[in-house]
Design a protein around this motif. Structure first.
Motif, PDB file in Angstrom:
ATOM      1  N   HIS A   1      13.136   0.928  15.448  1.00  0.00           N
ATOM      2  CA  HIS A   1      14.045   0.459  16.492  1.00  0.00           C
ATOM      3  C   HIS A   1      14.888  -0.699  16.000  1.00  0.00           C
TER       4      HIS A   1
ATOM      5  N   VAL B   1      -2.387  -4.886   2.580  1.00  0.00           N
ATOM      6  CA  VAL B   1      -0.981  -5.041   2.969  1.00  0.00           C
ATOM      7  C   VAL B   1      -0.576  -3.765   3.697  1.00  0.00           C
TER       8      VAL B   1
ATOM      9  N   GLU C   1      -2.617   8.694  -2.537  1.00  0.00           N
ATOM     10  CA  GLU C   1      -2.829   7.263  -2.345  1.00  0.00           C
ATOM     11  C   GLU C   1      -3.880   6.821  -3.341  1.00  0.00           C
TER      12      GLU C   1
ATOM     13  N   GLU D   1       0.860  -1.161   0.000  1.00  0.00           N
ATOM     14  CA  GLU D   1       0.000   0.000   0.000  1.00  0.00           C
ATOM     15  C   GLU D   1       0.892   1.205   0.000  1.00  0.00           C
ATOM     16  N   SER D   2       1.292   1.624  -1.150  1.00  0.00           N
ATOM     17  CA  SER D   2       2.356   2.606  -1.234  1.00  0.00           C
ATOM     18  C   SER D   2       1.784   4.001  -1.372  1.00  0.00           C
TER      19      SER D   2
ATOM     20  N   ALA E   1       5.268  -6.747   8.001  1.00  0.00           N
ATOM     21  CA  ALA E   1       4.758  -6.506   6.649  1.00  0.00           C
ATOM     22  C   ALA E   1       5.819  -6.828   5.606  1.00  0.00           C
TER      23      ALA E   1
ATOM     24  N   ALA F   1       4.269   3.942   9.225  1.00  0.00           N
ATOM     25  CA  ALA F   1       3.970   5.354   9.413  1.00  0.00           C
ATOM     26  C   ALA F   1       5.173   6.185   9.023  1.00  0.00           C
TER      27      ALA F   1
ATOM     28  N   ASP G   1       7.084   2.359  -1.669  1.00  0.00           N
ATOM     29  CA  ASP G   1       6.476   1.217  -1.003  1.00  0.00           C
ATOM     30  C   ASP G   1       7.445   0.815   0.098  1.00  0.00           C
ATOM     31  N   TRP G   2       7.124   1.176   1.304  1.00  0.00           N
ATOM     32  CA  TRP G   2       8.056   1.064   2.431  1.00  0.00           C
ATOM     33  C   TRP G   2       7.422   0.152   3.463  1.00  0.00           C
ATOM     34  N   LYS G   3       8.045  -0.996   3.687  1.00  0.00           N
ATOM     35  CA  LYS G   3       7.452  -1.969   4.614  1.00  0.00           C
ATOM     36  C   LYS G   3       8.476  -2.319   5.671  1.00  0.00           C
ATOM     37  N   ILE G   4       8.039  -2.344   6.935  1.00  0.00           N
ATOM     38  CA  ILE G   4       8.968  -2.768   7.976  1.00  0.00           C
ATOM     39  C   ILE G   4       8.344  -3.874   8.805  1.00  0.00           C
TER      40      ILE G   4
ATOM     41  N   GLU H   1      11.424   7.847   9.235  1.00  0.00           N
ATOM     42  CA  GLU H   1      10.637   6.983  10.097  1.00  0.00           C
ATOM     43  C   GLU H   1      11.491   6.577  11.275  1.00  0.00           C
ATOM     44  N   GLU H   2      10.856   6.489  12.437  1.00  0.00           N
ATOM     45  CA  GLU H   2      11.586   6.036  13.608  1.00  0.00           C
ATOM     46  C   GLU H   2      11.488   4.518  13.691  1.00  0.00           C
TER      47      GLU H   2
END
Lengths: 207, 212
Positions: free
Chosen positions: A38, B21, B38, A19-20, A120, B25, A114-117, A35-36
């Protein structure tokens, strides 16, 4: 007909696979997202550039991903698409910047990020292949992963909240202490003044 | 004919597999206007999300009461507006498919960092079930379950961003307490010293001679 279907499929996959978000790259300067994150988290990123004015060939951009301590994790110039994947080794703000290679020309550019961490970013296809599960069972596995991620997030939030509570309580006690000391210093200063001036006037024989 | 069927099946599977998906943030710095776009694939999808203004190096709270948030549909209509807020959740049903625009407006000169999260959720309904024979009712339930878990995750992200902002305020208060009290002590000592010096000068010999 088959090609149209294939194109539609590719479009659906490409647009829907993550979901970009789309961002606008300014003509000059760069566009950065942070993005923060850890420690010890898998980060997967994918970006594609589209020219809003439908120029051919598509103008290229450069991108850079920086860790909180300044290490460059990904740096590419003159590309229209790219991807990166890394596991975070430092906790803090990760910065991703995009800028146009030829500022001024190239019209209006949009980049799809499209950034996934974390959960995900998990490669479910390889899990499905390895354990030979599919369909409903795979979906339920994904939901199980999501629930575990929720629980881990809650524990993390709890830890952060307790740290912050410690800082708050320290501040609270310090405010009380320092105000009392301030009152003490005030009284001390006035007593010192009185004592000094009495001595001074006595020496001058005015009292 | 057979290839078309296979293609439809593949499409159905892919579409099912890629509902909801997650994206994490992200934070952007808003100088004046920042817009994020979006794509909403289906009409009637629920678009939900939240945003929190994170970076806050202001002195008084009246320096920067908040930012404005405007959501526009692909046709140009404004779907949602929020003014002067420092963090908010939003949810709406997309009236049509297309590229939606989420804009943050910063009416003041100090740049602010906004952490946002947008999620487009789709639950297959009877129309989709009728169209694609490879979708059966259990997929609908799974999609609903996934959307529910997704809303929990979104809430957590919102809490995390709010917690980060609160932590920032706390640490700023902590530093301010120490710095301002030490400064207060020094100023108090200096003020009383200056008072004594002034009174001494008033009663010094050269002045007294002129008076008496």
């Amino acid at each position: 007909m088959a090609e149209k279907l294939l194109l539609l499929m590719l479009l659906v996959v490409w647009l829907h696979k993550g979901e970009s978000v789309w961002l606008n790259i300014p003509k000059s300067g760069n566009k950065c997202v942070t993005e923060e994150i850890h420690n010890n988290v898998v980060v997967v990123g994918d970006y594609v550039v589209i020219s809003d004015d439908h120029l051919h060939p598509t103008p290229t951009i450069s991108s850079k991903v920086t860790s909180p301590y300044g290490n460059i994790l990904h740096h590419k110039e003159n590309v229209t698409h790219g991807q990166f994947a890394f596991t975070s080794s430092e906790s803090g703000q990760y910065l991703t910047c995009f800028w146009s290679d030829h500022p001024g020309e190239g019209g209006s550019l949009s980049v799809n990020i499209d950034w996934k961490i974390g959960i995900a970013a998990k490669d479910w296809e390889s899990v499905a292949r390895k354990e030979k599960i599919e369909g409903v069972e795979l979906e339920l596995r994904k939901l199980e992963g999501a629930v575990e991620a929720i629980r881990d997030n809650l524990i993390y939030l709890k830890t952060r909240e307790s740290e912050m509570r410690g800082v708050s309580e320290t501040t609270n006690s310090r405010v009380a202490w320092y105000s009392i000391i301030s009152l003490g210093i005030c009284i001390l200063a006035s007593c010192a003044q009185l004592w000094y001036l009495t001595r001074f006037f006595q020496k001058k024989k005015l009292i | 004919m057979e290839t078309t069927m296979k293609a439809y099946a593949f499409l159905g599977l892919i579409v099912l597999a890629t509902f909801a998906v997650d994206v994490s943030a992200l934070s952007v710095t808003v100088n004046d206007v920042e817009c994020v776009y979006e794509y909403v694939l289906y009409e009637g999808d629920t678009v939900s999300g939240n945003f929190v203004v994170v970076d806050h190096d202001i002195f008084w709270s009246s320096d920067h009461p908040g930012i404005d948030f405007i959501v526009s549909s692909p046709g140009g209509n404004v779907v949602q507006t929020m003014k002067g807020t420092s963090g908010e959740k939003f949810e709406f049903k997309a009236p049509r498919s297309g590229m939606y625009q989420f804009c943050f407006h910063n009416p003041y000169s100090t740049p602010e960092t906004v952490s946002f999260y947008i999620h487009v959720g789709h639950i297959p309904n009877e129309h989709d079930l009728a169209k694609d024979e490879h979708l059966d009712p259990v997929n609908v339930k799974i999609a609903e379950l996934r959307e529910a878990l997704e809303s929990v995750t979104a809430e957590q992200k919102y809490l995390k961003a709010r917690d980060a902002r609160h932590r920032h305020t706390n640490e700023s208060t902590h530093k301010r307490v120490i710095f301002y009290t030490i400064a207060e002590y020094i100023l108090l000592a200096v003020a009383s010293g200056l008072q004594v010096v002034y009174i001494r000068r008033l009663f010094s010999k050269s002045v007294a001679y002129n008076r008496v």
